[in-house]
Write a protein that holds these residues in place. Structure first.
Motif, mmCIF file in Angstrom:
data_model
loop_
_atom_site.group_PDB
_atom_site.id
_atom_site.type_symbol
_atom_site.label_atom_id
_atom_site.label_comp_id
_atom_site.label_asym_id
_atom_site.label_seq_id
_atom_site.Cartn_x
_atom_site.Cartn_y
_atom_site.Cartn_z
ATOM 1 N N SER A 112 -6.224 13.383 -2.894
ATOM 2 C CA SER A 112 -6.812 12.693 -1.848
ATOM 3 C C SER A 112 -5.899 11.923 -1.127
ATOM 4 C CB SER A 112 -7.793 11.798 -2.264
ATOM 5 O OG SER A 112 -7.093 10.757 -3.194
ATOM 6 N N GLU A 113 -6.187 11.868 0.360
ATOM 7 C CA GLU A 113 -5.583 11.056 1.329
ATOM 8 C C GLU A 113 -5.744 9.681 1.377
ATOM 9 O OE1 GLU A 113 -5.793 10.977 6.190
ATOM 10 O OE2 GLU A 113 -4.589 12.715 5.389
ATOM 11 N N THR A 114 -4.908 8.705 1.392
ATOM 12 C CA THR A 114 -4.996 7.219 1.670
ATOM 13 C C THR A 114 -4.153 6.755 2.702
ATOM 14 O OG1 THR A 114 -5.247 5.206 0.295
ATOM 15 C CG2 THR A 114 -3.276 6.698 0.126
ATOM 16 N N LEU A 115 -4.377 5.682 3.357
ATOM 17 C CA LEU A 115 -3.675 5.009 4.407
ATOM 18 C C LEU A 115 -3.493 3.625 3.796
ATOM 19 C CD1 LEU A 115 -5.587 5.732 7.890
ATOM 20 C CD2 LEU A 115 -3.627 7.207 6.552
ATOM 21 N N LEU A 116 -2.070 3.341 4.100
ATOM 22 C CA LEU A 116 -1.718 1.911 3.550
ATOM 23 C C LEU A 116 -1.171 1.237 4.997
ATOM 24 C CD1 LEU A 116 0.647 2.569 0.485
ATOM 25 C CD2 LEU A 116 -1.927 2.241 0.622
ATOM 26 N N VAL A 117 -1.728 -0.033 5.043
ATOM 27 C CA VAL A 117 -1.255 -0.800 5.952
ATOM 28 C C VAL A 117 -0.472 -1.953 5.534
ATOM 29 C CG1 VAL A 117 -2.306 -2.496 7.511
ATOM 30 C CG2 VAL A 117 -3.562 -0.324 7.184
ATOM 31 N N LYS A 118 0.354 -2.209 6.162
ATOM 32 C CA LYS A 118 1.410 -3.348 5.966
ATOM 33 C C LYS A 118 1.738 -4.373 6.820
ATOM 34 C CE LYS A 118 6.419 -4.600 4.693
ATOM 35 N NZ LYS A 118 7.779 -3.974 4.683
ATOM 36 N N LEU A 119 1.294 -5.590 6.784
ATOM 37 C CA LEU A 119 1.370 -6.587 7.961
ATOM 38 C C LEU A 119 2.555 -7.502 7.640
ATOM 39 C CD1 LEU A 119 -2.273 -7.523 8.495
ATOM 40 C CD2 LEU A 119 -0.833 -6.048 9.701
ATOM 41 N N THR A 120 3.511 -7.852 8.358
ATOM 42 C CA THR A 120 4.281 -8.901 8.238
ATOM 43 C C THR A 120 4.121 -10.067 9.215
ATOM 44 O OG1 THR A 120 5.730 -7.031 7.586
ATOM 45 C CG2 THR A 120 6.902 -9.142 7.917
ATOM 46 N N ASP A 121 4.248 -11.322 8.683
ATOM 47 C CA ASP A 121 4.202 -12.588 9.414
ATOM 48 C C ASP A 121 5.435 -12.775 10.043
ATOM 49 O OD1 ASP A 121 5.457 -13.483 7.439
ATOM 50 O OD2 ASP A 121 3.921 -15.383 7.578
ATOM 51 N N HIS A 122 5.655 -13.953 10.933
ATOM 52 C CA HIS A 122 6.825 -14.217 11.530
ATOM 53 C C HIS A 122 7.663 -14.971 10.289
ATOM 54 C CE1 HIS A 122 5.378 -13.661 15.541
ATOM 55 N NE2 HIS A 122 4.413 -14.180 15.359
ATOM 56 N N GLY A 123 7.376 -15.217 9.352
ATOM 57 C CA GLY A 123 8.246 -15.779 8.359
ATOM 58 C C GLY A 123 8.655 -14.725 7.484
ATOM 59 N N GLY A 124 8.503 -13.471 7.685
ATOM 60 C CA GLY A 124 8.679 -12.249 6.828
ATOM 61 C C GLY A 124 7.786 -11.917 5.760
ATOM 62 N N MET A 125 6.646 -12.844 5.373
ATOM 63 C CA MET A 125 5.688 -12.532 4.421
ATOM 64 C C MET A 125 4.919 -11.196 4.569
ATOM 65 S SD MET A 125 3.638 -15.241 1.972
ATOM 66 C CE MET A 125 5.189 -15.780 1.288
ATOM 67 N N THR A 126 4.565 -10.527 3.641
ATOM 68 C CA THR A 126 3.961 -9.322 3.705
ATOM 69 C C THR A 126 2.378 -9.272 3.233
ATOM 70 O OG1 THR A 126 4.919 -8.092 1.813
ATOM 71 C CG2 THR A 126 5.954 -7.913 4.152
ATOM 72 N N GLY A 127 1.592 -8.484 3.480
ATOM 73 C CA GLY A 127 0.196 -8.408 3.116
ATOM 74 C C GLY A 127 -0.208 -7.046 3.237
ATOM 75 N N TRP A 128 -0.696 -6.109 2.263
ATOM 76 C CA TRP A 128 -1.080 -4.968 2.258
ATOM 77 C C TRP A 128 -2.330 -4.402 2.140
ATOM 78 C CZ3 TRP A 128 2.783 -0.760 2.175
ATOM 79 C CH2 TRP A 128 4.151 -1.307 2.146
ATOM 80 N N GLY A 129 -2.866 -3.624 2.705
ATOM 81 C CA GLY A 129 -4.201 -2.906 2.571
ATOM 82 C C GLY A 129 -4.174 -1.447 2.447
ATOM 83 N N GLU A 130 -5.532 -0.974 2.004
ATOM 84 C CA GLU A 130 -5.710 0.451 1.740
ATOM 85 C C GLU A 130 -6.903 0.997 2.255
ATOM 86 O OE1 GLU A 130 -4.889 3.814 -1.776
ATOM 87 O OE2 GLU A 130 -5.382 1.710 -2.292
ATOM 88 N N ALA A 131 -6.877 2.078 2.825
ATOM 89 C CA ALA A 131 -8.258 2.760 3.213
ATOM 90 C C ALA A 131 -7.944 4.088 2.449
ATOM 91 C CB ALA A 131 -8.423 3.212 4.654
ATOM 92 N N VAL A 132 -9.104 4.321 1.616
ATOM 93 C CA VAL A 132 -9.104 5.440 0.584
ATOM 94 C C VAL A 132 -10.121 6.370 1.468
ATOM 95 C CG1 VAL A 132 -9.757 6.355 -1.478
ATOM 96 C CG2 VAL A 132 -8.747 4.098 -1.330
ATOM 97 N N SER A 133 -9.670 7.719 1.489
ATOM 98 C CA SER A 133 -10.329 9.028 2.221
ATOM 99 C C SER A 133 -10.689 8.351 3.263
ATOM 100 C CB SER A 133 -11.446 9.476 1.216
ATOM 101 O OG SER A 133 -10.973 9.876 0.064
ATOM 102 N N PRO A 134 -9.696 7.853 4.408
ATOM 103 C CA PRO A 134 -10.099 7.545 5.756
ATOM 104 C C PRO A 134 -10.808 8.432 6.670
ATOM 105 C CG PRO A 134 -7.793 8.067 5.680
ATOM 106 C CD PRO A 134 -8.389 8.211 4.428
ATOM 107 N N GLN A 135 -11.369 7.940 7.319
ATOM 108 C CA GLN A 135 -12.383 8.612 8.385
ATOM 109 C C GLN A 135 -11.505 9.365 9.390
ATOM 110 O OE1 GLN A 135 -15.673 9.172 8.541
ATOM 111 N NE2 GLN A 135 -15.760 8.017 6.677
ATOM 112 N N PRO A 136 -11.565 10.417 10.094
ATOM 113 C CA PRO A 136 -10.504 11.344 10.740
ATOM 114 C C PRO A 136 -9.831 10.446 12.095
ATOM 115 C CG PRO A 136 -12.489 12.484 10.332
ATOM 116 C CD PRO A 136 -12.838 11.106 9.953
#
Length: 331
Positions: free
Chosen positions: A17-41
């Motif tokens: 299956s396809e999945t999308l990962l999102v990585k966000l980085t703030d101004h201090g360099g800390m990161t947060g991650w998210g995932e969309a499983v079987s995303p819409q086209p």
């Protein structure tokens, strides 16, 4: 927000299956991650063309104030926000459980003997709750075989919205099922209500919004909410669905069995909410598909809620993410 990266992965094992990962980085360099499983086209283009411009360079106080309209972005915002505050995601959204009972899901099998053997393997591994996937033509006989082999096993069936009549489902009810999941087409509230009136098992429905849930609640069409956090636009929306179902006296089962591990981790966090009374469905995938440490899954039928680490509670193997990525963009 300083940076946004998005990765498209095709997982190498299972159903690929396809999945999308999102990585966000703030101004201090800390990161947060998210995932969309079987995303819409259109998810990829929306992230690249619209949401990136809304996020980059924007300061926000709480994930609910981010006008993203995307579940992966929302998850990444929650992961980042809770990591910045040094609190676990489960605690931040109101979770109260430190561990969860798990169900194991078993797909149809060409042989009844083989199915019973697979159930035996899971029982020996510590599972006390089993969910069988059933379909018209593969329902009464496999359930009967498992029940005869394990008279005391807590058993549920997932119908995959595949039935149009309730006759076979009423027949299944005679085998002491705990839950009949997703029997009819999504949105057919009256068919679900009619079945719930006929069976002792609890009927479970899956929704993607509180408006859909309200339709089922109005006619008392079920007794269980199958809550899949990744189906909602935000974790707060999933929490509101939890609150409404719990207030109506429904049981709640959280589910999220696909992906690379992040969506599973969010499912575990939501499943720690007080109204999530039924075993959680995050059947462990092949290790090669997961990019998180520790692996998200059950041990002897129990899932630990990570409460000693902030955010989603798992470390990301970013090198593996980049190796698995079929496409990516950076903003």
């Amino acid at each position: 927000m300083r940076e946004l990266e998005v990765f498209r992965l095709v997982l190498p094992f299972g159903r690929r299956s396809e999945t999308l990962l999102v990585k966000l980085t703030d101004h201090g360099g800390m990161t947060g991650w998210g995932e969309a499983v079987s995303p819409q086209p259109k998810t990829w283009s929306r992230l690249e063309e619209t949401l990136a411009a809304r996020l980059i360079g924007v300061d926000w106080e709480h994930p609910d104030t981010v006008l993203g309209g995307d579940s992966a972005v929302d998850m990444a915002c929650w992961d980042l926000w809770t990591r910045m505050r040094g609190v676990p995601l489960a605690e931040a959204i109101g979770g109260t459980r430190t561990s969860l009972m798990a169900t194991v899901r078993l797909a149809p099998d060409p042989s009844l003997e083989s199915l019973v053997s697979r159930v035996n393997q899971q029982v020996c591994a510590g599972y006390g709750h089993v969910t069988l996937d059933v379909r018209p033509g593969w329902d009464v006989e496999p359930v009967r075989a498992v029940r005869q082999a394990y008279p005391a096993l807590t058993l549920a069936v997932d119908c995959g919205n595949a039935y149009s009549e309730q006759g076979q489902l009423v027949a299944l009810d005679s085998y002491g099922l705990e839950v009949i999941e997703r029997p009819f087409a999504a949105g057919d509230v009256y068919a679900h209500a009619s079945l719930q009136d006929e069976v002792a098992a609890s009927v479970a429905v899956e929704v993607a919004s509180t408006a859909e849930l309200d339709d089922y609640l109005t006619v008392r069409a079920a007794k269980v909410l199958l809550l899949r956090p990744s189906a909602f636009l935000s974790l707060s929306d999933a929490r509101r669905a939890h609150d409404r179902a719990a207030a109506a006296g429904w049981d709640i089962q959280c589910a999220g069995g696909q992906g690379a591990g992040l969506a599973r981790a969010a499912t575990v966090a939501v499943a720690s909410l007080p109204g999530c009374t039924l075993p959680c469905d995050v059947t462990q995938p092949p290790r090669q598909n997961q990019i998180v440490t520790p692996i998200v899954g059950a041990n002897a039928g129990v899932i630990a809620v990570p409460l000693t680490q902030s955010g989603l509670g798992h470390d990301i193997d970013e090198n593996r993410v980049r190796r698995l990525a079929k496409d990516s963009f950076h903003a």
